[in-house]
Enzyme design. Sequence first.
Site: not given
Length: 167
Positions: A32, A16
């Site tokens: 992440c 992201h």
Amino acid sequence: MGPYAMRLGIPSYLIHGTNKPLGVGMRVTHGCIRMLNEDITRLFPRVPVGTQVRLINEPFKLGWTEEGTLFVQNYPSLEESEDTPASRITNALDVVSVAVKGKKYPVDYAKLRAQVENPSGIPESLLLVKAPIDIPIVEKPNTLYDWLELHEALYSQLETTLVEDDV
């Protein structure tokens, strides 16, 4: 989290965008992968759903540009890594030696050492381009670090130019 997020096959792991650019390329969250918003904005529409993703732990990388310049990119080792400063430098010297073997490529060993000792994740050219200075007299090196100091004094200050045969 940024304008886009791509889910991975691992629960709660995403690729992201972020508003914290210092976290890009670093292990700062619980799995992440952060990207700059402008990069994820370009990547997102190009990657179809279901595209296979491989996560590779390779903190030290080399690559040649089309113009024939060698770049190094180095990230900090993971906490659970068993490497040492000496093993990281030895590995870097070995990898660079293999990459330039048979080429007349002037390597800036001072830049290489700086990248290994202070990994930033930012690619940097290893082309030796600094102007010459007086080379200090150095006693016979006793340790690997002394040897690298000698190399820095000798190699990082030599003037050089590339000719067509070198690339």
